[in-house]
Every structure is written in structure tokens, then in C-alpha cells.
Design an enzyme around this catalytic site. Sequence first.
Site, PDB file in Angstrom:
ATOM      1  N   ASP A   1     -35.175 -29.527 -54.586  1.00  0.00           N
ATOM      2  CA  ASP A   1     -35.646 -30.043 -55.966  1.00  0.00           C
ATOM      3  C   ASP A   1     -36.793 -31.006 -55.556  1.00  0.00           C
ATOM      4  O   ASP A   1     -36.679 -31.836 -54.670  1.00  0.00           O
ATOM      5  CB  ASP A   1     -34.360 -30.775 -56.686  1.00  0.00           C
ATOM      6  CG  ASP A   1     -34.812 -31.097 -58.081  1.00  0.00           C
ATOM      7  OD1 ASP A   1     -34.028 -30.634 -59.014  1.00  0.00           O
ATOM      8  OD2 ASP A   1     -35.780 -31.682 -58.144  1.00  0.00           O
ATOM      9  N   ILE A   2     -37.627 -30.895 -56.316  1.00  0.00           N
ATOM     10  CA  ILE A   2     -39.163 -31.690 -56.089  1.00  0.00           C
ATOM     11  C   ILE A   2     -38.635 -33.310 -56.243  1.00  0.00           C
ATOM     12  O   ILE A   2     -39.687 -34.016 -55.662  1.00  0.00           O
ATOM     13  CB  ILE A   2     -40.247 -31.099 -56.956  1.00  0.00           C
ATOM     14  CG1 ILE A   2     -41.502 -31.425 -56.238  1.00  0.00           C
ATOM     15  CG2 ILE A   2     -40.283 -31.548 -58.436  1.00  0.00           C
ATOM     16  CD1 ILE A   2     -42.534 -30.772 -56.985  1.00  0.00           C
TER      17      ILE A   2
ATOM     18  N   ASN B   1     -27.250 -27.937 -66.129  1.00  0.00           N
ATOM     19  CA  ASN B   1     -27.410 -28.459 -67.381  1.00  0.00           C
ATOM     20  C   ASN B   1     -28.100 -27.681 -68.419  1.00  0.00           C
ATOM     21  O   ASN B   1     -28.574 -26.673 -68.280  1.00  0.00           O
ATOM     22  CB  ASN B   1     -28.841 -29.520 -67.136  1.00  0.00           C
ATOM     23  CG  ASN B   1     -28.333 -30.722 -66.074  1.00  0.00           C
ATOM     24  OD1 ASN B   1     -27.413 -31.308 -66.042  1.00  0.00           O
ATOM     25  ND2 ASN B   1     -29.552 -30.964 -65.423  1.00  0.00           N
TER      26      ASN B   1
ATOM     27  N   GLY C   1     -29.700 -32.535 -70.650  1.00  0.00           N
ATOM     28  CA  GLY C   1     -30.753 -33.080 -69.795  1.00  0.00           C
ATOM     29  C   GLY C   1     -31.467 -31.841 -68.947  1.00  0.00           C
ATOM     30  O   GLY C   1     -32.087 -32.181 -68.027  1.00  0.00           O
ATOM     31  N   GLN C   2     -31.431 -30.552 -69.740  1.00  0.00           N
ATOM     32  CA  GLN C   2     -32.373 -29.526 -69.208  1.00  0.00           C
ATOM     33  C   GLN C   2     -33.636 -29.802 -69.516  1.00  0.00           C
ATOM     34  O   GLN C   2     -34.156 -30.016 -70.498  1.00  0.00           O
ATOM     35  CB  GLN C   2     -31.568 -28.179 -69.845  1.00  0.00           C
ATOM     36  CG  GLN C   2     -32.388 -26.879 -69.165  1.00  0.00           C
ATOM     37  CD  GLN C   2     -31.705 -25.586 -69.623  1.00  0.00           C
ATOM     38  OE1 GLN C   2     -30.963 -25.607 -70.326  1.00  0.00           O
ATOM     39  NE2 GLN C   2     -32.052 -24.479 -69.210  1.00  0.00           N
TER      40      GLN C   2
ATOM     41  N   HIS D   1     -30.476 -22.775 -63.700  1.00  0.00           N
ATOM     42  CA  HIS D   1     -30.599 -23.027 -62.401  1.00  0.00           C
ATOM     43  C   HIS D   1     -29.084 -23.968 -62.159  1.00  0.00           C
ATOM     44  O   HIS D   1     -28.959 -24.987 -62.796  1.00  0.00           O
ATOM     45  CB  HIS D   1     -31.735 -23.789 -61.901  1.00  0.00           C
ATOM     46  CG  HIS D   1     -31.960 -24.851 -62.588  1.00  0.00           C
ATOM     47  ND1 HIS D   1     -32.892 -24.583 -63.981  1.00  0.00           N
ATOM     48  CD2 HIS D   1     -31.959 -26.399 -62.751  1.00  0.00           C
ATOM     49  CE1 HIS D   1     -32.801 -25.846 -64.646  1.00  0.00           C
ATOM     50  NE2 HIS D   1     -32.307 -26.830 -63.809  1.00  0.00           N
ATOM     51  N   LEU D   2     -28.690 -23.670 -60.765  1.00  0.00           N
ATOM     52  CA  LEU D   2     -27.392 -24.478 -60.520  1.00  0.00           C
ATOM     53  C   LEU D   2     -27.992 -25.668 -59.572  1.00  0.00           C
ATOM     54  O   LEU D   2     -28.322 -25.317 -58.442  1.00  0.00           O
ATOM     55  CB  LEU D   2     -26.528 -23.823 -59.736  1.00  0.00           C
ATOM     56  CG  LEU D   2     -24.994 -24.216 -59.412  1.00  0.00           C
ATOM     57  CD1 LEU D   2     -24.576 -24.817 -60.655  1.00  0.00           C
ATOM     58  CD2 LEU D   2     -24.220 -23.078 -58.726  1.00  0.00           C
TER      59      LEU D   2
END
Length: 114
Positions: A30-31, A87, A93-94, A100-101
Site C-alpha cells: 500500500d502506498i 472496505n 472507507g473504500q 482488494h484485500l
Amino acid sequence: MTKTIFEKIILREIPANIHYEDDEVIVIDDINPTAPIHLLIIPKKKIETLNDLAEGDTKLVGKLFQVAKNMASKFGIDKSGYRAIFNCNEDGGQTVYHIHLHLVGGRSFSWPPG
Ligand code: AMP
């Protein structure tokens, strides 16, 4: 149709730190990590939200969890513990509409979530 950020990563149009990839799944950092380990396990098939899962996607979603389990072991958080989270939509909160998990670990988390 415009591509999601994850489709662009899958197509190598934008860079990502890739930890695993096969025909169906890609795993990236994750960035904007929320924990020492924060990976995204992403199906290559674009499914916008969990609400859009079809019967035929059951195996694919199961595979995401299998890959998460393997990543947890690879990153040494299987014994200490971790969370694997989807999410869904605004209240969930998507922000990227390609399921994506999230696999997060390397610290402890509180419950209930905020
Ligand atoms: P969600 O809010 O559940 O939709 O999660 C989307 C996640 O994608 C967030 O945790 C973002 O930090 C992450 N993200 C957004 N853009 C990128 C990118 N280019 N590379 C890696 N992760 C990203």
C-alpha cells in the site's frame, strides 16, 4: 471506461512494489501504509465492490485469502497476528473501486475499529 489505479498497476502503466503475481492476483505494498506491513491483495478481474460479487467469484475471493495467508507467513506476521479487510463503499472507507484485500500487521490493532 476509465481504468482504476489498480488496473494501471496490473498493466504496468504506473509503478508499484510487487510481492506476488499470478494469472489471477497481484500483491503490492500500500502506498500509504497504516501498519509496518500493509499489503493489498488485488484480483486482476475488476470487481467494483463486494456488492458486485457474482456466484462465480467465490473461488477467486477464497484465493485472495489463501494468498493473504501465504503473505502473512512470508512477512513473519502469521504468529503475531494480522487483519485481512475489505472496505465496501463510502461508510466502509473504500476509495478505490476495484476490490482488494488489505493485509495489515506488525503492530496490534484495537477493536472495535474506528
Ligand atoms: P480502500 O480505501 O479500501 O479503497 O483502499 C485503497 C488503498 O489503496 C488505500 O489504502 C491507498 O493507500 C491505496 N493506494 C492508492 N493508490 C495506490 C497506489 N498507486 N499504489 C499502492 N496503493 C495505493
